[in-house]
Design a protein around this motif. Sequence first.
Motif, mmCIF file in Angstrom:
data_model
loop_
_atom_site.group_PDB
_atom_site.id
_atom_site.type_symbol
_atom_site.label_atom_id
_atom_site.label_comp_id
_atom_site.label_asym_id
_atom_site.label_seq_id
_atom_site.Cartn_x
_atom_site.Cartn_y
_atom_site.Cartn_z
ATOM 1 N N LEU A 51 0.819 -1.208 0.000
ATOM 2 C CA LEU A 51 0.000 0.000 0.000
ATOM 3 C C LEU A 51 0.856 1.262 0.000
ATOM 4 O O LEU A 51 0.522 2.243 -0.672
ATOM 5 C CB LEU A 51 -0.931 0.015 1.221
ATOM 6 C CG LEU A 51 -2.123 -0.924 1.181
ATOM 7 C CD1 LEU A 51 -2.838 -0.928 2.520
ATOM 8 C CD2 LEU A 51 -3.088 -0.533 0.079
ATOM 9 N N GLN A 54 1.986 1.790 -3.497
ATOM 10 C CA GLN A 54 0.889 2.248 -4.350
ATOM 11 C C GLN A 54 0.534 3.705 -4.075
ATOM 12 O O GLN A 54 0.163 4.440 -4.984
ATOM 13 C CB GLN A 54 -0.343 1.359 -4.152
ATOM 14 C CG GLN A 54 -0.183 -0.033 -4.720
ATOM 15 C CD GLN A 54 -1.353 -0.937 -4.392
ATOM 16 O OE1 GLN A 54 -2.194 -0.630 -3.567
ATOM 17 N NE2 GLN A 54 -1.383 -2.092 -5.051
ATOM 18 N N ALA A 55 0.657 4.113 -2.810
ATOM 19 C CA ALA A 55 0.346 5.493 -2.436
ATOM 20 C C ALA A 55 1.520 6.430 -2.703
ATOM 21 O O ALA A 55 1.414 7.630 -2.466
ATOM 22 C CB ALA A 55 -0.041 5.542 -0.964
ATOM 23 N N LYS A 56 2.619 5.861 -3.190
ATOM 24 C CA LYS A 56 3.848 6.631 -3.422
ATOM 25 C C LYS A 56 4.270 7.356 -2.139
ATOM 26 O O LYS A 56 4.662 8.523 -2.140
ATOM 27 C CB LYS A 56 3.676 7.595 -4.580
ATOM 28 C CG LYS A 56 3.374 6.858 -5.884
ATOM 29 C CD LYS A 56 3.406 7.766 -7.072
ATOM 30 C CE LYS A 56 3.066 7.127 -8.390
ATOM 31 N NZ LYS A 56 2.839 5.760 -8.522
ATOM 32 N N LEU A 77 -3.924 4.231 4.581
ATOM 33 C CA LEU A 77 -3.482 4.073 3.199
ATOM 34 C C LEU A 77 -4.576 3.476 2.322
ATOM 35 O O LEU A 77 -4.660 3.802 1.132
ATOM 36 C CB LEU A 77 -2.216 3.207 3.139
ATOM 37 C CG LEU A 77 -0.942 3.888 3.632
ATOM 38 C CD1 LEU A 77 0.194 2.865 3.759
ATOM 39 C CD2 LEU A 77 -0.547 5.032 2.719
ATOM 40 N N ARG A 78 -5.401 2.612 2.888
ATOM 41 C CA ARG A 78 -6.517 2.067 2.103
ATOM 42 C C ARG A 78 -7.473 3.180 1.697
ATOM 43 O O ARG A 78 -7.970 3.205 0.571
ATOM 44 C CB ARG A 78 -7.258 0.982 2.894
ATOM 45 C CG ARG A 78 -6.455 -0.313 3.003
ATOM 46 C CD ARG A 78 -7.211 -1.372 3.714
ATOM 47 N NE ARG A 78 -8.317 -1.792 2.875
ATOM 48 C CZ ARG A 78 -9.389 -2.433 3.314
ATOM 49 N NH1 ARG A 78 -9.492 -2.768 4.584
ATOM 50 N NH2 ARG A 78 -10.342 -2.777 2.495
ATOM 51 N N GLU A 80 -6.658 6.333 1.390
ATOM 52 C CA GLU A 80 -5.923 7.181 0.451
ATOM 53 C C GLU A 80 -5.869 6.585 -0.959
ATOM 54 O O GLU A 80 -6.016 7.296 -1.944
ATOM 55 C CB GLU A 80 -4.508 7.409 0.969
ATOM 56 C CG GLU A 80 -3.689 8.383 0.179
ATOM 57 C CD GLU A 80 -2.305 8.606 0.776
ATOM 58 O OE1 GLU A 80 -1.359 8.775 -0.013
ATOM 59 O OE2 GLU A 80 -2.182 8.601 2.010
ATOM 60 N N THR A 81 -5.672 5.278 -1.029
ATOM 61 C CA THR A 81 -5.532 4.629 -2.326
ATOM 62 C C THR A 81 -6.850 4.087 -2.881
ATOM 63 O O THR A 81 -6.905 3.666 -4.023
ATOM 64 C CB THR A 81 -4.532 3.448 -2.256
ATOM 65 O OG1 THR A 81 -5.005 2.467 -1.326
ATOM 66 C CG2 THR A 81 -3.147 3.926 -1.864
ATOM 67 N N LYS A 83 -8.277 1.349 -1.878
ATOM 68 C CA LYS A 83 -8.191 -0.123 -1.900
ATOM 69 C C LYS A 83 -9.025 -0.736 -0.816
ATOM 70 O O LYS A 83 -9.206 -0.288 0.230
ATOM 71 C CB LYS A 83 -6.743 -0.579 -1.742
ATOM 72 C CG LYS A 83 -5.823 -0.064 -2.825
ATOM 73 C CD LYS A 83 -6.031 -0.804 -4.095
ATOM 74 C CE LYS A 83 -5.124 -0.259 -5.181
ATOM 75 N NZ LYS A 83 -5.275 -0.854 -6.424
#
Length: 83
Positions: A51, A54-56, A77-78, A80-81, A83
């Motif tokens: 994650l 993926q979120a850089k 992060l989920r 944010e992305t 996911k």
Amino acid sequence: MTKAAQKAVDTDETNPKIDPKDTSNQIKDPSEWTTGGEPMTGAQASYLKTLSEQAKDPEAFEPDLDKAEASQRIDALRKETGK
């Protein structure tokens, strides 16, 4: 009522999985986990690493997080992305 039917009713009345008053299996905040201070699991580490990539946001992954911290970062992060 047959004995089998009565037994099913009796079992239903004592089954903690269907007892609406039983709160032992509710989702808890990570800060309330009894094992939250233990090191994050391998699965958490792997998912958090993925994650964060993926979120850089590679700084979101730290290898020394505990389970509760890892869970909170994963949740953030989920969101944010997506996911």
